[in-house]
Design a protein around this motif. Sequence first.
Motif, mmCIF file in Angstrom:
data_model
loop_
_atom_site.group_PDB
_atom_site.id
_atom_site.type_symbol
_atom_site.label_atom_id
_atom_site.label_comp_id
_atom_site.label_asym_id
_atom_site.label_seq_id
_atom_site.Cartn_x
_atom_site.Cartn_y
_atom_site.Cartn_z
ATOM 1 N N GLY A 248 0.814 -1.215 0.000
ATOM 2 C CA GLY A 248 0.000 0.000 0.000
ATOM 3 C C GLY A 248 0.843 1.258 0.000
ATOM 4 O O GLY A 248 0.516 2.248 -0.662
ATOM 5 N N VAL A 249 1.944 1.226 0.749
ATOM 6 C CA VAL A 249 2.856 2.379 0.796
ATOM 7 C C VAL A 249 3.414 2.664 -0.594
ATOM 8 O O VAL A 249 3.402 3.817 -1.072
ATOM 9 N N MET A 250 3.907 1.630 -1.274
ATOM 10 C CA MET A 250 4.523 1.819 -2.592
ATOM 11 C C MET A 250 3.499 2.274 -3.625
ATOM 12 O O MET A 250 3.805 3.100 -4.494
ATOM 13 N N LYS A 251 2.269 1.765 -3.528
ATOM 14 C CA LYS A 251 1.222 2.194 -4.460
ATOM 15 C C LYS A 251 0.891 3.663 -4.249
ATOM 16 O O LYS A 251 0.681 4.415 -5.220
ATOM 17 N N ALA A 252 0.832 4.105 -3.003
ATOM 18 C CA ALA A 252 0.518 5.504 -2.713
ATOM 19 C C ALA A 252 1.619 6.425 -3.247
ATOM 20 O O ALA A 252 1.326 7.482 -3.826
ATOM 21 N N ILE A 253 2.862 6.034 -3.054
ATOM 22 C CA ILE A 253 3.980 6.847 -3.558
ATOM 23 C C ILE A 253 3.891 6.977 -5.070
ATOM 24 O O ILE A 253 4.053 8.074 -5.634
ATOM 25 N N ARG A 254 3.583 5.866 -5.741
ATOM 26 C CA ARG A 254 3.444 5.904 -7.204
ATOM 27 C C ARG A 254 2.262 6.758 -7.636
ATOM 28 O O ARG A 254 2.388 7.608 -8.535
ATOM 29 N N ASP A 255 1.114 6.556 -6.993
ATOM 30 C CA ASP A 255 -0.108 7.247 -7.425
ATOM 31 C C ASP A 255 -0.060 8.747 -7.199
ATOM 32 O O ASP A 255 -0.748 9.505 -7.897
ATOM 33 N N ILE A 256 0.735 9.172 -6.240
ATOM 34 C CA ILE A 256 0.796 10.608 -5.959
ATOM 35 C C ILE A 256 1.865 11.310 -6.811
ATOM 36 O O ILE A 256 2.016 12.527 -6.757
ATOM 37 N N GLY A 257 2.585 10.508 -7.596
ATOM 38 C CA GLY A 257 3.556 11.085 -8.523
ATOM 39 C C GLY A 257 4.972 11.209 -7.986
ATOM 40 O O GLY A 257 5.791 11.937 -8.557
ATOM 41 N N LEU A 258 5.277 10.484 -6.916
ATOM 42 C CA LEU A 258 6.625 10.503 -6.350
ATOM 43 C C LEU A 258 7.351 9.203 -6.696
ATOM 44 O O LEU A 258 6.749 8.258 -7.204
ATOM 45 N N LYS A 259 8.631 9.173 -6.385
ATOM 46 C CA LYS A 259 9.426 7.985 -6.654
ATOM 47 C C LYS A 259 10.178 7.558 -5.399
ATOM 48 O O LYS A 259 10.560 8.384 -4.572
ATOM 49 N N CYS A 260 10.365 6.268 -5.289
ATOM 50 C CA CYS A 260 11.176 5.684 -4.219
ATOM 51 C C CYS A 260 12.450 5.123 -4.851
ATOM 52 O O CYS A 260 12.374 4.383 -5.836
ATOM 53 N N PRO A 261 13.622 5.464 -4.345
ATOM 54 C CA PRO A 261 13.903 6.246 -3.135
ATOM 55 C C PRO A 261 14.205 7.714 -3.413
ATOM 56 O O PRO A 261 14.585 8.432 -2.505
ATOM 57 N N GLU A 262 14.081 8.146 -4.695
ATOM 58 C CA GLU A 262 14.470 9.508 -5.036
ATOM 59 C C GLU A 262 13.748 10.554 -4.177
ATOM 60 O O GLU A 262 14.374 11.526 -3.719
ATOM 61 N N ALA A 275 10.673 -9.244 -2.482
ATOM 62 C CA ALA A 275 11.261 -7.992 -1.980
ATOM 63 C C ALA A 275 12.442 -7.549 -2.839
ATOM 64 O O ALA A 275 12.671 -6.356 -3.024
ATOM 65 N N ASP A 276 13.205 -8.531 -3.371
ATOM 66 C CA ASP A 276 14.343 -8.151 -4.210
ATOM 67 C C ASP A 276 13.984 -8.183 -5.695
ATOM 68 O O ASP A 276 14.856 -8.139 -6.566
ATOM 69 N N VAL A 277 12.668 -8.247 -5.990
ATOM 70 C CA VAL A 277 12.187 -8.148 -7.364
ATOM 71 C C VAL A 277 11.488 -6.799 -7.570
ATOM 72 O O VAL A 277 11.424 -6.277 -8.677
ATOM 73 N N PHE A 278 10.967 -6.238 -6.468
ATOM 74 C CA PHE A 278 10.398 -4.884 -6.502
ATOM 75 C C PHE A 278 11.418 -3.934 -7.128
ATOM 76 O O PHE A 278 12.625 -4.121 -7.005
ATOM 77 N N GLN A 279 10.918 -2.903 -7.771
ATOM 78 C CA GLN A 279 11.794 -1.825 -8.224
ATOM 79 C C GLN A 279 11.406 -0.559 -7.472
ATOM 80 O O GLN A 279 10.299 -0.066 -7.632
ATOM 81 N N PRO A 280 12.281 -0.057 -6.604
ATOM 82 C CA PRO A 280 13.603 -0.606 -6.267
ATOM 83 C C PRO A 280 13.501 -1.824 -5.352
ATOM 84 O O PRO A 280 12.449 -2.064 -4.751
ATOM 85 N N HIS A 281 14.597 -2.569 -5.246
ATOM 86 C CA HIS A 281 14.623 -3.699 -4.319
ATOM 87 C C HIS A 281 14.433 -3.163 -2.896
ATOM 88 O O HIS A 281 15.108 -2.217 -2.478
ATOM 89 N N LEU A 282 13.527 -3.803 -2.151
ATOM 90 C CA LEU A 282 13.109 -3.261 -0.858
ATOM 91 C C LEU A 282 14.062 -3.605 0.288
ATOM 92 O O LEU A 282 14.503 -4.757 0.427
#
Length: 338
Positions: A248-262, A275-282
């Motif tokens: 849910g955290v990663m979806k919210a970051i994406r939907d609001i127009g931000l990037k992780c970890p930038e 976890a190590d397939v996510f982009q970025p790896h978590l």
Amino acid sequence: MLDVAKAASVSVATVSAVINGSAPVSPELRSRIEEAIQVIGYKRNAIARSLKLGTTRTVGLMVADITNPFFTDVVAVIQDVLHRAGYAVMLCCNDEDVGMQDEQIELLIDRSVDGLIIAPAGDDETLKRILASANLPTVLIDRLCDGIDTDAVVLDNRRAVQDATAYMLGLGHRRIGYISGSLETSTGRERLAGYEAALEAAKLPYEEDLVRIGNFREKDAYKATMQLLTSAERPTAIFSANNLMVIGVMKAIRDIGLKCPEDVSVASFDDFPWADVFQPHLTTIAQPVQAIGEQAAQLILDRLSGKSPATPRRLVLQGRLMIRESCRPISLTPRAIA
């Protein structure tokens, strides 16, 4: 059983000794009986056997959320260990609901399980009364429950989250959002305490506006993260108290127009296969799932065999911080939301 005895030309008592392992039988007689069983197609009556022996060779296992990879992995380990010991597993999921929890524990007891392994949904007076009345060997996993003094296998949740938060602080983050699990559970309270302890060690104040309750659920965590990211002064990093919530955290970051970890660094409790397939790896806290399952199964087997000490045993295991790509040193000029 009488038909098997006639076919093998032995007594019913000898057949019973072979089937139930209740007495030694010569290899020659055992071979004749096993051949007769195959020819006749005899299947023993499990209910009748349990009534006679006073055991069903079944352990009731209740987890909090079967969709959570942590619990499914632990279940697989427990089942494997108990199967090798000659026990079957009857599985239930309380879905983080204490009412359902009580119903299912009573169901398992009604099914005459020999013992219970439970990940409780939360502190529950009814559960305490049910377990006290049943007087069955019981092991708690992942979570403790006030007033239930029994064997348990848990993680040092406070220490694990304190270490992960300290890592993020070491990258320069000072506003770290925290998505908490339900505070009705021991894991929810202990993990939040670890977050608070890391802030205290760094001489930083605990800010209530940086903490949101995600209830160990993806959808709740999404809403909680949106609240954090749209606040007047958004956090530069977020810690999620379990693996489902970090989705849910990663979806919210994406939907609001931000990037992780930038724009926002992220770390989470619970390692999981992707976890190590996510982009970025978590970056995650890995729990020793194999050890949790094995030790919980061994504790219940020891209780069932009478090998356990009178005093309940509480095994506290350690998590491991898996540093990957989802956290980076803080940016001095956070990017505005588009």
